[in-house]
Design a protein around this motif. Structure first.
Motif, PDB file in Angstrom:
ATOM      1  N   UNK A 297       0.937  -1.131  -0.112  1.00  0.00           N
ATOM      2  CA  UNK A 297       0.327  -0.120   0.157  1.00  0.00           C
ATOM      3  C   UNK A 297       0.831   1.222  -0.056  1.00  0.00           C
ATOM      4  N   UNK A 298       1.903   1.205   0.878  1.00  0.00           N
ATOM      5  CA  UNK A 298       2.641   2.558   0.904  1.00  0.00           C
ATOM      6  C   UNK A 298       3.568   2.682  -0.401  1.00  0.00           C
ATOM      7  N   UNK A 299       3.986   1.539  -0.817  1.00  0.00           N
ATOM      8  CA  UNK A 299       4.776   1.449  -2.238  1.00  0.00           C
ATOM      9  C   UNK A 299       3.703   1.992  -3.262  1.00  0.00           C
ATOM     10  N   UNK A 300       2.476   1.512  -3.307  1.00  0.00           N
ATOM     11  CA  UNK A 300       1.416   2.003  -4.279  1.00  0.00           C
ATOM     12  C   UNK A 300       1.442   3.544  -4.351  1.00  0.00           C
ATOM     13  N   UNK A 301       1.277   4.021  -3.115  1.00  0.00           N
ATOM     14  CA  UNK A 301       0.989   5.510  -2.908  1.00  0.00           C
ATOM     15  C   UNK A 301       2.260   6.211  -3.448  1.00  0.00           C
ATOM     16  N   UNK A 302       3.430   5.944  -2.836  1.00  0.00           N
ATOM     17  CA  UNK A 302       4.808   6.729  -3.555  1.00  0.00           C
ATOM     18  C   UNK A 302       4.728   6.598  -4.768  1.00  0.00           C
ATOM     19  N   UNK A 303       4.485   5.389  -5.475  1.00  0.00           N
ATOM     20  CA  UNK A 303       4.354   5.274  -6.786  1.00  0.00           C
ATOM     21  C   UNK A 303       3.689   6.357  -7.579  1.00  0.00           C
ATOM     22  N   UNK A 304       2.446   6.286  -6.977  1.00  0.00           N
ATOM     23  CA  UNK A 304       1.343   7.004  -7.583  1.00  0.00           C
ATOM     24  C   UNK A 304       1.837   8.629  -7.782  1.00  0.00           C
ATOM     25  N   UNK A 305       2.388   8.907  -6.545  1.00  0.00           N
ATOM     26  CA  UNK A 305       2.603  10.436  -6.386  1.00  0.00           C
ATOM     27  C   UNK A 305       3.661  10.503  -7.261  1.00  0.00           C
ATOM     28  N   UNK A 306       4.802   9.960  -7.219  1.00  0.00           N
ATOM     29  CA  UNK A 306       5.944  10.012  -8.266  1.00  0.00           C
ATOM     30  C   UNK A 306       5.246  10.023  -9.532  1.00  0.00           C
ATOM     31  N   UNK A 307       4.507   9.332 -10.075  1.00  0.00           N
ATOM     32  CA  UNK A 307       3.967   9.314 -11.455  1.00  0.00           C
ATOM     33  C   UNK A 307       3.301  10.566 -11.701  1.00  0.00           C
ATOM     34  N   UNK A 308       2.371  11.020 -10.878  1.00  0.00           N
ATOM     35  CA  UNK A 308       1.752  12.314 -11.181  1.00  0.00           C
ATOM     36  C   UNK A 308       2.889  13.518 -11.211  1.00  0.00           C
ATOM     37  N   UNK A 309       3.897  13.533 -10.139  1.00  0.00           N
ATOM     38  CA  UNK A 309       4.881  14.409 -10.393  1.00  0.00           C
ATOM     39  C   UNK A 309       5.536  14.703 -11.611  1.00  0.00           C
ATOM     40  N   UNK A 310       5.984  13.490 -12.174  1.00  0.00           N
ATOM     41  CA  UNK A 310       6.421  13.298 -13.492  1.00  0.00           C
ATOM     42  C   UNK A 310       5.619  13.841 -14.457  1.00  0.00           C
ATOM     43  N   UNK A 311       4.201  13.377 -14.303  1.00  0.00           N
ATOM     44  CA  UNK A 311       3.490  13.926 -15.436  1.00  0.00           C
ATOM     45  C   UNK A 311       3.314  15.377 -15.571  1.00  0.00           C
ATOM     46  N   UNK A 312       3.184  16.004 -14.184  1.00  0.00           N
ATOM     47  CA  UNK A 312       3.163  17.551 -14.377  1.00  0.00           C
ATOM     48  C   UNK A 312       4.475  18.237 -14.710  1.00  0.00           C
ATOM     49  N   UNK A 313       5.483  17.657 -14.273  1.00  0.00           N
ATOM     50  CA  UNK A 313       6.613  18.237 -14.563  1.00  0.00           C
ATOM     51  C   UNK A 313       7.376  18.103 -16.006  1.00  0.00           C
ATOM     52  N   UNK A 314       6.716  17.113 -16.720  1.00  0.00           N
ATOM     53  CA  UNK A 314       7.126  16.937 -18.274  1.00  0.00           C
ATOM     54  C   UNK A 314       6.275  17.487 -19.218  1.00  0.00           C
ATOM     55  N   UNK A 315       5.586  18.584 -18.770  1.00  0.00           N
ATOM     56  CA  UNK A 315       4.516  19.033 -19.823  1.00  0.00           C
ATOM     57  C   UNK A 315       5.173  19.775 -20.878  1.00  0.00           C
ATOM     58  N   UNK A 316       6.378  20.287 -20.643  1.00  0.00           N
ATOM     59  CA  UNK A 316       7.027  20.820 -21.886  1.00  0.00           C
ATOM     60  C   UNK A 316       7.563  19.899 -23.170  1.00  0.00           C
ATOM     61  N   UNK A 317       7.591  18.632 -22.802  1.00  0.00           N
ATOM     62  CA  UNK A 317       8.003  17.737 -24.052  1.00  0.00           C
ATOM     63  C   UNK A 317       7.355  17.570 -25.025  1.00  0.00           C
ATOM     64  N   UNK A 318       5.932  18.152 -25.132  1.00  0.00           N
ATOM     65  CA  UNK A 318       5.493  17.992 -26.396  1.00  0.00           C
ATOM     66  C   UNK A 318       5.918  19.116 -27.364  1.00  0.00           C
ATOM     67  N   UNK A 319       6.185  20.390 -26.672  1.00  0.00           N
ATOM     68  CA  UNK A 319       6.666  21.618 -27.630  1.00  0.00           C
ATOM     69  C   UNK A 319       7.977  20.919 -28.195  1.00  0.00           C
ATOM     70  N   UNK A 320       8.926  20.364 -27.527  1.00  0.00           N
ATOM     71  CA  UNK A 320      10.200  19.954 -27.811  1.00  0.00           C
ATOM     72  C   UNK A 320      10.054  18.868 -28.803  1.00  0.00           C
TER      73      UNK A 320
END
Length: 61
Positions: A21-44
């Motif tokens: 359960x904690x591993x899933x929560x940490x993985x989910x938060x990490x996934x969401x953070x990566x999606x938010x911070x990688x928003x400029x890749x489409x322009x590149x």
């Protein structure tokens, strides 16, 4: 539910859940953070595609 009758299996299952359960929560938060911070890749990607198209046109000319 015969496998749960083995002594210790229920406890091992609960311990596994306590790690999963904690591993899933940490993985989910990490996934969401990566999606938010990688928003400029489409322009590149669009810039690189345009550059490739220019190079293909130059090669064909």
């Amino acid at each position: 539910m015969v496998p749960l009758l083995i002594p210790g299996l229920t406890e091992l299952f609960i311990i596994g859940l306590n790690f999963a359960i904690p591993a899933g929560v940490v993985g989910g938060v990490g996934y969401l953070v990566r999606r938010v911070t990688d928003s400029g890749t489409d322009e590149r990607i669009e810039e690189l595609e345009a550059e490739v198209e220019e190079l293909r046109e130059d090669r064909n000319s």
